[in-house]
Design an enzyme around this catalytic site. Structure first.
Site: not given
Length: 327
Positions: A186, A243
Site C-alpha cells: 500500500k 496512507t
C-alpha cells in the site's frame, strides 16, 4: 508485563505510550543520543513534535537492556534495518514474543519481515501489527483499529489483550502473509496517490488509483499465498485508504513532491523519517516481472522514481493500456 521497544521513531514512541497506558513497564531503545536525552525530558521533538511523552517510559542506548529485561519485544524500525537488528539481538534473544510494526519488503531478497526473522532468529513467536494507524494520531489517543496477525492465534490474542484499550482496538487474524503484504505494498500505491495530489489533486483519478491499486495488492498477495479476504480488511483496504489520503503519510508526501517536480534524492534527503514505499517498489519491480504478475501502477511508480519517467506520461500510459473487464 515488561515490554521492550526497539526503535524510537514516531511509531515506536507512539506505541510505547499505548502500552504504558495499559499498565506495562516500557523500555525503548534508540541509537540517537539526542532522542535519548529528549525522551528522558518527556518529549521526542524529532519524530513527534508537540506531544508529551511520559517520563516513566525508560529510554536506553543499550540494545541488550531492552532484550534481556523484556517478556515481549516490539520492532519499530524500518524494514531495511530488520536483518541488521535481528543479527544484533540474536545472541541476546531468548524466545520472547516479537511484535513487528514495519511495513515493507527487503530490497535484496523481496522477503517479508517474518521471513527475515525466521531466517536469522528461527523465531516461533511472531506477531505482525498492521492497519490504518498513523503514529501522530495514535500518540494523541485518537480512536484507531488495527490487526494482530500470527500463525499462532494464542499469540495474536495475547497481543490483542495487551495492546487494546479505549482508543486502540486490535483485531486478530491468522494470515501473516496477507497482513504483511497489505502493509508493504500500500505504500507504493500511496506514492502514486501523492503524485496525483502533486499534479492536480484529482479526485476521480485518486479514487480509481486506490481501487485499482487494491486489485494489484490482492493479485500479488494471492500469488504469494495470502487470503483474499485479508485485503478487504483493516490491513488491506483500511491501511491503503489512510496512507493514500492522509497529511501524515510519508509515502503520499514523497509522491506529492514528485508530482510537483522535485527529484527523489532531494526529497529523501530532506526527510527525517523513512518512506517505506520508496524501497518496497524496488523490491517488487523485478519480482513481478519474473512471476508474471500484472501490476501496472507499481511498474509505473518504479519508472517515475528510478527511471525518471515523467509522471504525466506514466498516467497517460496507464490510461491507454489495453481495454479489459474490471475483474
Amino acid at each position: 508485563m515488561n515490554i521492550g521497544i526497539i526503535g524510537s521513531g514516531s511509531w515506536g514512541t507512539s506505541i510505547s505510550k499505548v502500552l504504558l497506558n495499559n499498565g506495562h513497564n516500557i523500555k525503548i531503545w534508540t541509537r540517537d543520543e539526542h532522542v535519548f536525552n529528549s525522551l528522558k525530558n518527556g518529549e521526542n521533538p524529532y519524530y513527534l513534535p508537540g506531544i508529551s511523552i511520559p517520563k516513566s517510559i525508560i529510554p536506553t542506548l543499550k540494545l541488550e537492556e531492552v532484550i534481556s529485561d523484556s517478556e515481549l519485544i516490539v520492532l519499530a524500525i524500518p524494514a531495511q534495518a530488520i536483518r541488521s537488528i535481528a543479527e544484533q539481538i540474536k545472541p541476546l534473544y531468548s524466545n520472547q514474543i516479537i511484535v513487528n510494526l514495519a511495513k515493507g519488503l527487503e530490497i535484496s531478497t523481496q522477503k517479508r519481515v517474518s521471513e527475515i526473522l525466521d531466517e536469522v532468529l528461527k523465531i516461533n513467536k511472531y506477531v505482525v501489527l498492521s492497519g490504518p494507524s498513523h503514529a501522530e494520531e495514535v500518540a494523541r489517543d485518537i480512536p484507531t483499529s488495527i490487526v494482530a496477525a500470527s500463525n499462532n492465534m494464542e499469540l495474536a490474542k495475547i497481543v490483542q489483550e495487551n495492546f487494546s484499550n479505549v482508543s486502540f482496538r486490535v483485531y486478530t487474524n491468522n494470515d501473516i502473509v496477507g497482513v504483511e503484504l497489505g502493509g508493504a505494498i500500500k505504500n507504493v500505491i500511496a506514492i502514486s496517490a501523492g503524485i496525483i495530489d502533486g499534479i492536480g489533486g484529482w479526485d476521480n483519478s485518486k479514487a480509481a488509483l486506490i481501487t485499482r491499486g487494491l486489485a494489484e495488492i490482492t493479485r500479488y498477495g494471492i500469488k504469494k499465498g495470502a487470503k483474499k479476504d485479508t485485503f478487504s480488511g483493516l490491513a488491506g483496504l483500511g491501511d491503503l485508504i489512510v496512507t493514500c489520503t492522509s497529511q501524515h503519510s510519508r509515502n503520499r508526501y514523497v509522491g506529492e513532491m514528485i508530482g510537483r517536480g522535485k527529484k527523489l534524492d532531494e526529497i529523501i534527503e530532506n526527510m527525517n523519517m523513512v518512506a517505506e514505499g520508496v524501497y518496497t517498489v524496488k523490491a517488487l519491480y523485478e519480482e513481478i516481472k519474473d512471476l508474471n504478475i500484472e501490476m501496472p501502477i507499481t511498474e509505473k511508480t518504479y519508472e517515475v522514481l528510478y527511471l525518471n519517467k515523467d509522471p504525466r506520461k506514466a498516467i497517460h500510459e496507464l490510461m491507454m493500456r489495453e481495454l479489459k473487464d474490471e475483474n
